[in-house]
Design an enzyme around this catalytic site. Structure first.
Site, PDB file in Angstrom:
ATOM      1  N   LYS A   8       0.824  -1.217   0.000  1.00 39.23           N
ATOM      2  CA  LYS A   8       0.000   0.000   0.000  1.00 39.23           C
ATOM      3  C   LYS A   8       0.852   1.258   0.000  1.00 39.23           C
ATOM      4  O   LYS A   8       0.625   2.167  -0.780  1.00 39.23           O
ATOM      5  CB  LYS A   8      -0.899   0.050   1.242  1.00 39.23           C
ATOM      6  CG  LYS A   8      -1.994  -0.981   1.304  1.00 39.23           C
ATOM      7  CD  LYS A   8      -2.918  -0.718   2.499  1.00 39.23           C
ATOM      8  CE  LYS A   8      -2.204  -0.760   3.834  1.00 39.23           C
ATOM      9  NZ  LYS A   8      -1.789  -2.106   4.256  1.00 39.23           N
ATOM     10  N   ARG A  83      -9.638   1.853   8.384  1.00 36.29           N
ATOM     11  CA  ARG A  83      -9.389   0.440   8.663  1.00 36.29           C
ATOM     12  C   ARG A  83     -10.447  -0.189   9.540  1.00 36.29           C
ATOM     13  O   ARG A  83     -10.375  -1.384   9.834  1.00 36.29           O
ATOM     14  CB  ARG A  83      -8.069   0.277   9.406  1.00 36.29           C
ATOM     15  CG  ARG A  83      -6.876   0.456   8.531  1.00 36.29           C
ATOM     16  CD  ARG A  83      -5.656  -0.038   9.266  1.00 36.29           C
ATOM     17  NE  ARG A  83      -4.515   0.612   8.693  1.00 36.29           N
ATOM     18  CZ  ARG A  83      -3.330   0.042   8.529  1.00 36.29           C
ATOM     19  NH1 ARG A  83      -3.116  -1.160   8.943  1.00 36.29           N
ATOM     20  NH2 ARG A  83      -2.352   0.695   7.985  1.00 36.29           N
ATOM     21  N   ARG A 122      11.610  -7.422   4.430  1.00 35.46           N
ATOM     22  CA  ARG A 122      11.661  -5.975   4.644  1.00 35.46           C
ATOM     23  C   ARG A 122      12.183  -5.666   6.054  1.00 35.46           C
ATOM     24  O   ARG A 122      12.935  -4.717   6.251  1.00 35.46           O
ATOM     25  CB  ARG A 122      10.255  -5.374   4.470  1.00 35.46           C
ATOM     26  CG  ARG A 122      10.191  -3.890   4.728  1.00 35.46           C
ATOM     27  CD  ARG A 122       8.803  -3.323   4.468  1.00 35.46           C
ATOM     28  NE  ARG A 122       7.893  -3.589   5.569  1.00 35.46           N
ATOM     29  CZ  ARG A 122       6.608  -3.263   5.574  1.00 35.46           C
ATOM     30  NH1 ARG A 122       6.070  -2.693   4.513  1.00 35.46           N
ATOM     31  NH2 ARG A 122       5.842  -3.517   6.603  1.00 35.46           N
ATOM     32  N   ARG A 128      11.577  -2.172  10.989  1.00 29.78           N
ATOM     33  CA  ARG A 128      10.490  -1.548  11.736  1.00 29.78           C
ATOM     34  C   ARG A 128      10.257  -2.331  13.017  1.00 29.78           C
ATOM     35  O   ARG A 128      10.343  -3.551  13.029  1.00 29.78           O
ATOM     36  CB  ARG A 128       9.222  -1.560  10.876  1.00 29.78           C
ATOM     37  CG  ARG A 128       8.934  -0.228  10.239  1.00 29.78           C
ATOM     38  CD  ARG A 128       7.824  -0.308   9.235  1.00 29.78           C
ATOM     39  NE  ARG A 128       6.592  -0.875   9.769  1.00 29.78           N
ATOM     40  CZ  ARG A 128       5.450  -0.884   9.088  1.00 29.78           C
ATOM     41  NH1 ARG A 128       5.385  -0.380   7.872  1.00 29.78           N
ATOM     42  NH2 ARG A 128       4.372  -1.414   9.623  1.00 29.78           N
ATOM     43  N   ARG A 139      -0.823  -8.882  12.898  1.00 30.97           N
ATOM     44  CA  ARG A 139      -1.350  -7.795  12.065  1.00 30.97           C
ATOM     45  C   ARG A 139      -2.217  -8.330  10.930  1.00 30.97           C
ATOM     46  O   ARG A 139      -3.202  -7.701  10.553  1.00 30.97           O
ATOM     47  CB  ARG A 139      -0.199  -6.940  11.520  1.00 30.97           C
ATOM     48  CG  ARG A 139       0.290  -5.924  12.561  1.00 30.97           C
ATOM     49  CD  ARG A 139       1.710  -5.489  12.332  1.00 30.97           C
ATOM     50  NE  ARG A 139       1.890  -4.738  11.106  1.00 30.97           N
ATOM     51  CZ  ARG A 139       3.057  -4.631  10.476  1.00 30.97           C
ATOM     52  NH1 ARG A 139       4.123  -5.233  10.951  1.00 30.97           N
ATOM     53  NH2 ARG A 139       3.156  -3.920   9.383  1.00 30.97           N
TER      54      ARG A 139
HETATM   55  P1  ADP Z   1       0.883  -2.069   7.524  1.00 27.95           P
HETATM   56  O1  ADP Z   1      -0.270  -1.877   6.624  1.00 27.95           O
HETATM   57  O2  ADP Z   1       2.047  -2.695   6.824  1.00 27.95           O
HETATM   58  O3  ADP Z   1       0.521  -2.776   8.787  1.00 27.95           O
HETATM   59  P2  ADP Z   1       0.994   0.797   8.213  1.00 27.95           P
HETATM   60  O4  ADP Z   1       2.207   1.639   8.079  1.00 27.95           O
HETATM   61  O5  ADP Z   1      -0.146   1.134   7.323  1.00 27.95           O
HETATM   62  O6  ADP Z   1       1.476  -0.698   8.003  1.00 27.95           O
HETATM   63  O7  ADP Z   1       0.481   0.833   9.728  1.00 27.95           O
HETATM   64  C1  ADP Z   1       1.332   0.573  10.803  1.00 27.95           C
HETATM   65  C2  ADP Z   1       0.554   0.608  12.123  1.00 27.95           C
HETATM   66  O8  ADP Z   1       0.024   1.925  12.320  1.00 27.95           O
HETATM   67  C3  ADP Z   1      -0.661  -0.317  12.201  1.00 27.95           C
HETATM   68  O9  ADP Z   1      -0.311  -1.629  12.553  1.00 27.95           O
HETATM   69  C4  ADP Z   1      -1.483   0.396  13.283  1.00 27.95           C
HETATM   70  O10 ADP Z   1      -0.975   0.134  14.568  1.00 27.95           O
HETATM   71  C5  ADP Z   1      -1.243   1.850  12.972  1.00 27.95           C
HETATM   72  N1  ADP Z   1      -2.281   2.382  12.049  1.00 27.95           N
HETATM   73  C6  ADP Z   1      -2.081   2.809  10.779  1.00 27.95           C
HETATM   74  N2  ADP Z   1      -3.234   3.213  10.222  1.00 27.95           N
HETATM   75  C7  ADP Z   1      -4.200   3.017  11.161  1.00 27.95           C
HETATM   76  C8  ADP Z   1      -5.605   3.209  11.197  1.00 27.95           C
HETATM   77  N3  ADP Z   1      -6.276   3.687  10.145  1.00 27.95           N
HETATM   78  N4  ADP Z   1      -6.264   2.897  12.343  1.00 27.95           N
HETATM   79  C9  ADP Z   1      -5.613   2.424  13.407  1.00 27.95           C
HETATM   80  N5  ADP Z   1      -4.299   2.191  13.447  1.00 27.95           N
HETATM   81  C10 ADP Z   1      -3.589   2.482  12.336  1.00 27.95           C
END
Ligand code: ADP
Length: 185
Positions: A8, A83, A122, A128, A139
């Site tokens: 994404k 989400r 990654r 990370r 996740r």
């Molecule tokens: P990925 O999709 O690879 O898990 P992201 O960078 O999109 O990684 O998100 C990393 C973390 O940030 C998520 O696991 C969550 O803890 C938090 N996060 C990101 N976007 C949201 C959201 N819309 N609502 C709640 N938590 C979020």
């Protein structure tokens, strides 16, 4: 939209660039806040490190602020938001307040096992703190339980575009752009 590791963030940057609009990534904003040790960052980190979603009130308030900034006036691409179902409702409200509407919801699809492999690789490169195997698997589960149901919601609204997320970065970008064109027409 799409499960963790589907690409994404990568695609959001390429596409926003091609479309001339800002990419708004909730994950990136949270990570920037963690790095700066802001109050928001300290709160978010607890959830992120465990692979859980940051609470809706916190996330929604942050997105509301970000989308009020001047550069979002002409459009934007959201990465990682919404989400949860409450986030869908808040996004609807924010868009209505600004007189905007969603043009499309792009979902990147990929086999979960391929994704876990991709993320473990990654993790070795950019390390990370939420990239351990256990957290990665968690996740994926959170995505399936909390976020996957949103695809149906957007499909029912006629906005969903599903794109195979497996392939070279450019190949996937072209697929997304081509799929968006079909939605326009
Ligand atoms: P990925 O999709 O690879 O898990 P992201 O960078 O999109 O990684 O998100 C990393 C973390 O940030 C998520 O696991 C969550 O803890 C938090 N996060 C990101 N976007 C949201 C959201 N819309 N609502 C709640 N938590 C979020």
């Amino acid at each position: 939209m799409g499960p963790p590791g589907a690409g994404k963030g990568t695609q959001a940057k390429v596409l926003a660039d091609r479309l001339g609009i800002p990419a708004v990534s909730t994950g990136d904003i949270f990570r920037a806040n963690v790095k700066e040790e802001t109050a928001l960052g300290l709160e978010a980190k607890r959830y992120m490190d465990a692979g859980n979603y940051v609470p809706d009130e916190v996330t929604n308030a942050m997105v509301r602020d970000r989308l009020s900034e001047a550069d979002a006036g002409e459009g934007f691409l959201l990465d990682g938001y919404p989400r949860t179902l409450p986030q869908v409702g808040t996004l609807d409200d924010i868009l209505a307040e600004h007189g905007h509407q969603l043009d499309a919801v792009v979902a990147l699809t990929a086999d979960p096992e391929v994704l876990v492999d991709r993320m473990l690789r990654r993790a070795k490169v950019d390390g990370r703190s939420d990239d351990s195997e256990e957290v990665i698997r968690h996740r994926q589960e959170v995505y399936t339980a909390e976020t996957k149901p949103l695809l149906r919601v957007y499909d029912q609204r006629g906005l969903l575009v599903e794109v195979d997320g497996v392939g070279e970065i450019e190949e996937v970008s072209e697929r997304v752009l081509a799929a968006l064109k079909t939605l326009e027409g």
